[in-house]
Design an enzyme around this catalytic site. Sequence first.
Site, PDB file in Angstrom:
ATOM      1  N   LYS A 171      -1.928  50.174  26.709  1.00 13.65           N
ATOM      2  CA  LYS A 171      -1.339  50.921  27.839  1.00 13.65           C
ATOM      3  C   LYS A 171      -0.703  52.217  27.322  1.00 13.65           C
ATOM      4  O   LYS A 171      -0.266  52.277  26.163  1.00 13.65           O
ATOM      5  CB  LYS A 171      -0.300  50.097  28.614  1.00 13.65           C
ATOM      6  CG  LYS A 171       1.054  49.841  27.927  1.00 13.65           C
ATOM      7  CD  LYS A 171       2.122  50.825  28.308  1.00 13.65           C
ATOM      8  CE  LYS A 171       3.078  51.100  27.265  1.00 13.65           C
ATOM      9  NZ  LYS A 171       3.928  51.322  26.484  1.00 13.65           N
ATOM     10  N   ALA A 189       2.599  51.333  17.802  1.00 16.17           N
ATOM     11  CA  ALA A 189       2.128  52.654  18.215  1.00 16.17           C
ATOM     12  C   ALA A 189       2.676  53.112  19.561  1.00 16.17           C
ATOM     13  O   ALA A 189       2.421  54.242  19.979  1.00 16.17           O
ATOM     14  CB  ALA A 189       0.597  52.633  18.279  1.00 16.17           C
ATOM     15  N   LEU A 193       1.725  51.538  22.286  1.00 13.57           N
ATOM     16  CA  LEU A 193       0.567  51.303  23.157  1.00 13.57           C
ATOM     17  C   LEU A 193       0.513  49.859  23.663  1.00 13.57           C
ATOM     18  O   LEU A 193      -0.493  49.442  24.239  1.00 13.57           O
ATOM     19  CB  LEU A 193      -0.728  51.634  22.403  1.00 13.57           C
ATOM     20  CG  LEU A 193      -0.882  53.097  21.968  1.00 13.57           C
ATOM     21  CD1 LEU A 193      -2.119  53.270  21.087  1.00 13.57           C
ATOM     22  CD2 LEU A 193      -0.994  54.017  23.195  1.00 13.57           C
ATOM     23  N   GLY A 203       0.122  47.071  22.164  1.00 16.12           N
ATOM     24  CA  GLY A 203      -0.920  46.223  21.575  1.00 16.12           C
ATOM     25  C   GLY A 203      -0.461  44.776  21.440  1.00 16.12           C
ATOM     26  O   GLY A 203      -1.160  43.851  21.871  1.00 16.12           O
ATOM     27  N   GLY A 204       0.714  44.558  20.873  1.00 14.99           N
ATOM     28  CA  GLY A 204       1.247  43.197  20.698  1.00 14.99           C
ATOM     29  C   GLY A 204       1.522  42.541  22.039  1.00 14.99           C
ATOM     30  O   GLY A 204       1.259  41.345  22.229  1.00 14.99           O
ATOM     31  N   ASP A 228       7.033  44.666  28.700  1.00 15.58           N
ATOM     32  CA  ASP A 228       5.716  45.243  29.045  1.00 15.58           C
ATOM     33  C   ASP A 228       4.669  44.179  29.369  1.00 15.58           C
ATOM     34  O   ASP A 228       3.580  44.511  29.838  1.00 15.58           O
ATOM     35  CB  ASP A 228       5.143  45.998  27.827  1.00 15.58           C
ATOM     36  CG  ASP A 228       5.751  47.369  27.643  1.00 15.58           C
ATOM     37  OD1 ASP A 228       6.395  47.849  28.581  1.00 15.58           O
ATOM     38  OD2 ASP A 228       5.551  47.947  26.558  1.00 15.58           O
TER      39      ASP A 228
HETATM   40  O1  C5P Z   1      11.189  43.896  25.992  1.00 17.06           O
HETATM   41  P1  C5P Z   1      10.730  44.378  24.678  1.00 17.06           P
HETATM   42  O2  C5P Z   1      10.788  43.310  23.616  1.00 17.06           O
HETATM   43  O3  C5P Z   1       9.421  45.072  24.705  1.00 17.06           O
HETATM   44  O4  C5P Z   1      11.778  45.486  24.243  1.00 17.06           O
HETATM   45  C1  C5P Z   1      11.881  45.960  22.912  1.00 17.06           C
HETATM   46  C2  C5P Z   1      13.219  46.662  22.744  1.00 17.06           C
HETATM   47  O5  C5P Z   1      13.255  47.860  23.533  1.00 17.06           O
HETATM   48  C3  C5P Z   1      14.417  45.851  23.233  1.00 17.06           C
HETATM   49  O6  C5P Z   1      14.881  45.041  22.197  1.00 17.06           O
HETATM   50  C4  C5P Z   1      15.413  46.931  23.587  1.00 17.06           C
HETATM   51  O7  C5P Z   1      16.041  47.416  22.428  1.00 17.06           O
HETATM   52  C5  C5P Z   1      14.518  48.055  24.117  1.00 17.06           C
HETATM   53  N1  C5P Z   1      14.382  48.044  25.590  1.00 17.06           N
HETATM   54  C6  C5P Z   1      15.451  48.445  26.378  1.00 17.06           C
HETATM   55  N2  C5P Z   1      15.322  48.414  27.754  1.00 17.06           N
HETATM   56  C7  C5P Z   1      14.152  48.037  28.318  1.00 17.06           C
HETATM   57  C8  C5P Z   1      13.051  47.645  27.529  1.00 17.06           C
HETATM   58  C9  C5P Z   1      13.204  47.670  26.160  1.00 17.06           C
HETATM   59  O8  C5P Z   1      16.518  48.796  25.874  1.00 17.06           O
HETATM   60  N3  C5P Z   1      14.076  48.029  29.645  1.00 17.06           N
END
Ligand code: C5P
Length: 316
Positions: free
Chosen positions: A11, A102, A104, A106-107, A141
């Site tokens: 994405k 990246a 994107l 992927g994970g 995501d």
């Molecule tokens: O949800 P995800 O694991 O993808 O988020 C990775 C990091 O990005 C979170 O640990 C946080 O630090 C930050 N994040 C955030 N607010 C969001 C999404 C992600 O602060 N709405």
Amino acid sequence: MRSYSLTAPAKINLYLEIIGDRPDGFHELVMVLQSVELADIVDIQSSDTQEIYIHCDHPEVPVNETNLAYRAAALMCQTFPEMHANYGGVVIKIHKNIPVAAGLAGGSGNAAAVLVGMNLIWKLGLTQPDLQDLAAKLGSDIPFCISGGTAIATGRGEKLATLANLDDIWVVLAKYDNISVSTPWAYKTYRQQYSESYICDPEGVKSRTSEVHSSPLLKAIADEDSAEIGKLIYNDLEKVVLPEYPQVAELKSAFAAQDTLGTMMSGSGPTVFALCESKDKAIALQQQIRQQITDPHLNFWITKLSSGGIQIKSST
Ligand code: C5P
């Protein structure tokens, strides 16, 4: 026992605005998320034991419980213990095409594929919204990665509304393989630098979110007006990532000096993308940038916007 081979698309963010802080420590966001055709392949089948096994052909991808795909499988085992006892664990094979770390997703896409795949092999009959509720427990995501296409995401990024398909636009993705950006670092740094401008009251968050819903970008997407979309793409995280990573900033400037519909960093980076009207233009653009930046660590992918999320490629 059936096995499934699933495609898990990358994405890009056509829009990422950080509105404020949330009580759960995350950020209140408004994003426009967009799938592209570049995709990983995730094969999934039941194992002879109760274990979860991950194999991946990319040396930088961990194959232990830190992999989001592993955590997705573990969540399914915890949520449906009878199915786990009945069918055993799973063997997950990830063929990586999407660059790692990246911006994107992927994970996240791999984890989304595991949820979809285990729903199929365990014949659970979960609906897409059921799977997206589970996905939201794993990462912001991942619900989007299940449904894909073009969507506006709010809250942490997990509340989705589908928008018009934009699959006629081509994309050049560019990423240095020796640069990766930590997403928590990007958000933390943004908070340190910009929290004074955060909207704190829930009413204010609601009203800013609804402003974006009726913004010129959303109108351009509804009209499928690619020229206008290209002008309106936006990402708040560029404000902290580009100053810290000058090579990424130079890459974006190199794209911006060319004839593109628009160029932007995706998510927390460091991938930079440029939107193009045709495949020929995308190829010519990649060649131009390659001539200017000869660093062998810079890699390119030419792909197209896509309307799909996780798809079944084949089953046996
Ligand atoms: O949800 P995800 O694991 O993808 O988020 C990775 C990091 O990005 C979170 O640990 C946080 O630090 C930050 N994040 C955030 N607010 C969001 C999404 C992600 O602060 N709405």
